[in-house]
Motif scaffolding. Sequence first.
Motif, mmCIF file in Angstrom:
data_model
loop_
_atom_site.group_PDB
_atom_site.id
_atom_site.type_symbol
_atom_site.label_atom_id
_atom_site.label_comp_id
_atom_site.label_asym_id
_atom_site.label_seq_id
_atom_site.Cartn_x
_atom_site.Cartn_y
_atom_site.Cartn_z
ATOM 1 N N CYS A 80 0.833 -1.212 0.000
ATOM 2 C CA CYS A 80 0.000 0.000 0.000
ATOM 3 C C CYS A 80 0.864 1.257 0.000
ATOM 4 O O CYS A 80 0.592 2.207 -0.734
ATOM 5 N N ARG A 81 1.901 1.261 0.839
ATOM 6 C CA ARG A 81 2.774 2.439 0.924
ATOM 7 C C ARG A 81 3.532 2.660 -0.390
ATOM 8 O O ARG A 81 3.666 3.788 -0.861
ATOM 9 N N GLN A 82 4.010 1.577 -0.993
ATOM 10 C CA GLN A 82 4.745 1.705 -2.253
ATOM 11 C C GLN A 82 3.858 2.306 -3.346
ATOM 12 O O GLN A 82 4.288 3.159 -4.122
ATOM 13 N N ILE A 83 2.610 1.835 -3.416
ATOM 14 C CA ILE A 83 1.668 2.345 -4.419
ATOM 15 C C ILE A 83 1.335 3.801 -4.123
ATOM 16 O O ILE A 83 1.285 4.650 -5.028
ATOM 17 N N TRP A 84 1.104 4.123 -2.859
ATOM 18 C CA TRP A 84 0.816 5.492 -2.428
ATOM 19 C C TRP A 84 1.934 6.437 -2.872
ATOM 20 O O TRP A 84 1.669 7.495 -3.473
ATOM 21 N N GLU A 85 3.162 6.072 -2.607
ATOM 22 C CA GLU A 85 4.292 6.937 -2.946
ATOM 23 C C GLU A 85 4.504 7.006 -4.457
ATOM 24 O O GLU A 85 4.868 8.057 -4.997
ATOM 25 N N GLU A 86 4.278 5.898 -5.168
ATOM 26 C CA GLU A 86 4.479 5.859 -6.619
ATOM 27 C C GLU A 86 3.548 6.835 -7.332
ATOM 28 O O GLU A 86 3.919 7.432 -8.348
ATOM 29 N N PHE A 87 2.348 7.033 -6.787
ATOM 30 C CA PHE A 87 1.390 7.939 -7.420
ATOM 31 C C PHE A 87 1.405 9.327 -6.784
ATOM 32 O O PHE A 87 0.425 10.079 -6.885
ATOM 33 N N GLY A 88 2.509 9.649 -6.130
ATOM 34 C CA GLY A 88 2.704 11.023 -5.648
ATOM 35 C C GLY A 88 2.227 11.288 -4.244
ATOM 36 O O GLY A 88 2.194 12.452 -3.816
ATOM 37 N N GLY A 89 1.836 10.266 -3.513
ATOM 38 C CA GLY A 89 1.402 10.463 -2.139
ATOM 39 C C GLY A 89 2.551 10.911 -1.251
ATOM 40 O O GLY A 89 3.691 10.458 -1.416
ATOM 41 N N SER A 90 2.271 11.776 -0.317
ATOM 42 C CA SER A 90 3.293 12.314 0.573
ATOM 43 C C SER A 90 3.692 11.301 1.643
ATOM 44 O O SER A 90 2.843 10.643 2.237
ATOM 45 N N VAL A 91 5.008 11.196 1.883
ATOM 46 C CA VAL A 91 5.517 10.316 2.940
ATOM 47 C C VAL A 91 5.004 10.788 4.304
ATOM 48 O O VAL A 91 4.611 9.986 5.153
ATOM 49 N N ASP A 92 4.988 12.102 4.503
ATOM 50 C CA ASP A 92 4.516 12.660 5.780
ATOM 51 C C ASP A 92 3.036 12.343 6.001
ATOM 52 O O ASP A 92 2.625 12.008 7.117
ATOM 53 N N ASP A 93 2.236 12.449 4.934
ATOM 54 C CA ASP A 93 0.816 12.129 5.059
ATOM 55 C C ASP A 93 0.618 10.652 5.419
ATOM 56 O O ASP A 93 -0.258 10.313 6.222
ATOM 57 N N TRP A 94 1.436 9.786 4.805
ATOM 58 C CA TRP A 94 1.305 8.357 5.066
ATOM 59 C C TRP A 94 1.620 8.025 6.522
ATOM 60 O O TRP A 94 1.027 7.118 7.111
ATOM 61 N N GLN A 95 2.563 8.754 7.097
ATOM 62 C CA GLN A 95 2.981 8.472 8.465
ATOM 63 C C GLN A 95 1.949 8.910 9.503
ATOM 64 O O GLN A 95 2.032 8.524 10.672
ATOM 65 N N LYS A 96 0.959 9.697 9.075
ATOM 66 C CA LYS A 96 -0.084 10.121 10.008
ATOM 67 C C LYS A 96 -0.946 8.931 10.409
ATOM 68 O O LYS A 96 -0.956 7.895 9.748
ATOM 69 N N ASP A 97 -1.686 9.073 11.478
ATOM 70 C CA ASP A 97 -2.468 7.964 12.018
ATOM 71 C C ASP A 97 -3.773 7.700 11.269
ATOM 72 O O ASP A 97 -4.551 6.834 11.672
ATOM 73 N N SER A 98 -4.015 8.409 10.209
ATOM 74 C CA SER A 98 -5.258 8.245 9.459
ATOM 75 C C SER A 98 -5.378 6.827 8.895
ATOM 76 O O SER A 98 -4.436 6.288 8.323
ATOM 77 N N LYS A 99 -6.548 6.210 9.085
ATOM 78 C CA LYS A 99 -6.773 4.844 8.612
ATOM 79 C C LYS A 99 -7.017 4.803 7.102
ATOM 80 O O LYS A 99 -6.837 3.769 6.463
ATOM 81 N N ILE A 100 -7.472 5.933 6.563
ATOM 82 C CA ILE A 100 -7.826 6.006 5.140
ATOM 83 C C ILE A 100 -7.080 7.170 4.502
ATOM 84 O O ILE A 100 -7.063 8.283 5.052
ATOM 85 N N GLN A 101 -6.453 6.912 3.360
ATOM 86 C CA GLN A 101 -5.723 7.946 2.630
ATOM 87 C C GLN A 101 -6.315 8.095 1.236
ATOM 88 O O GLN A 101 -6.755 7.104 0.630
#
Length: 618
Positions: A80-101
């Motif tokens: 999930c993280r690899q796909i998130w980052e590949e499509f421009g998702g922020s590393v900082d946003d991913w590290q937040k406690d949010s269950k849904i991005q």
Amino acid sequence: MDSLTCRTSTWIDFLRQYGPIPRNDNMYDEVIQRTLRRKKLQPITFETEYLGELLDNFRSASPKTVILTGTAGDGKTYYCRQIWEEFGGSVDDWQKDSKIQRLALGDAASSPSVRQLIVIKDLSELTLKEKQSLLPQIATAILGKDTSKVYLIAANDGQLVEAWTEAAQIEEMKPVRKAIEDLLVGDLRELDGFQVKLYNLSRQSAAVLFPRILKAVLEHPGWGDCNQCAYQSQGCPIWQNKQRLEGTDADRTTQERLTDLLELCELNQMHLPVRQLLLLVANALLGHPDAKDRLLNCRQVPDVIAADTTSRASLYRNIFGENLPERRRESTEVFKVLRGFGIGAETSNQIDNILIFGADDPELQPLYADLVLSDSFYGADLKYQAQQRSYLEGDAAKGREEFLGVLQAQRQRLFFTIPGDRTTDMKLWDLTIFQYAGEYLNDLYRALQEDKKVPKPITSRLIRGLNRIFTGLLVNNQDELLLATSGSYSQARISKVYEESVSVSRKRGESVSVELDQSRKKPSLVVNLASNVEPIRFNLTLTRYEYLSRVAEGALPSSFSQECYEDVLAFKTQVFKQLAVRRSLDNEDEDGEEAINIRLLEMNSAGIASERTLEVYF
């Protein structure tokens, strides 16, 4: 040695986190990523099986929702993280406690119909209210009614269907729930009419992933710190373990044999997730029973060398978690599975004679020098030789117990170091409880993978083993499968009433063969009764193969595993069911005869069973 400089490695400190130390499993990937950023280290990266496919799906013009399932530690969060980052998702946003991005797939400026990618990190973490709100939206996307959103969902085995069952409140969710159940049960990737792909990460091959993980760890640039450390050439066990696990271009015996064990685990229906494979590598390199958390760091190396306990850091012991307390070892999946091979506890007279008497026996001295004395680090160091002499001279009981423990470690070492060309004459697999494992892996499974025929002696032995269990008699028939009952009960331990026999070689639609199951890619024993009758398949795991082979060679049916015995009898029942189908198709009907023929099995002096017919009149 006190004057030597011990260089502390940030990389070694980081690697310890992958080992068997307390951690919050649910935040494993997040914790690792934060640590990497804080310590400014490169991550451990290796090629994963499905990442390319997943990225291609979300890049396509008509992407489908993706569900990632599997056991804890299979890498769902990583994907999930690899796909998130590949499509421009922020590393900082991913590290937040949010269950849904959420993020946009594509460029809104160039395309007015940009889809939104919604990533659910862990479906089980959502509350019931959140599931009841979100799952109907996912259902509409899977049914193709809403193309503005596409989902990436991670969910552990067992929780996926449960989540849909809990939240099922609207009619259109029922076909989606049924489709997901069908994908899981049928081990399928897609179903026609549904915009969803399901990837079961538990189907990833540990034997394929392990060499990639090992290469990524052993070639990590963090090892460069060790080149400035004086202890590298002074007996650092961490460095010694790295070199041994790495091997050379000419000799990679240790890692190849470890990979073989992992492949055998897989063929024996024991799945090891990526997290457990990383744990295995970290423990193999850093394990020591006297270290903090039983894992070495650089600061402890001088003390271990000074105390002359480097042999307790042996890679070959660490592979089985010998550095850990028994309770932690048994609760760690990878060690529990690998210890199931009994390596160290099992042995042969030949191996033990070399280890115990090799120094004094002129006939054994060459083997002792080659296999034991040649390894002064983890083999016959001065401590080992002193304990060996003490044991032979019959000194105190404590010394005897210590040497028996050392013997176990040496058997483990030999299993991973005996050269490939010596495995037959040294009877390598006698060091495990699966004496036929090498044959099963190389002559059966790998032969099938290469579309080669299974050697006839193997098939013959399996048939002999089946016949002995099917009849409860020490028969030696191996060209036909004997089907017998006790009269009316096919599950009886002794079955002498002959019903039918099935030719092993192809004959009038009958045959018995060992094939590679095309769906599971694992060996199966296949019984064909007729061209118009569905064949019966028996999943040939390592344990079942060992069991049948031992029975064929003279062991009683229940001597190896009661569970295996019951599995074979269940297979026998399936064969009889299909035999009834064949008979019904052949319109066999003997009602109304004046005499009933009872056919009994009779054995000759060579152990070959044949039928003898008795006529009963009424």
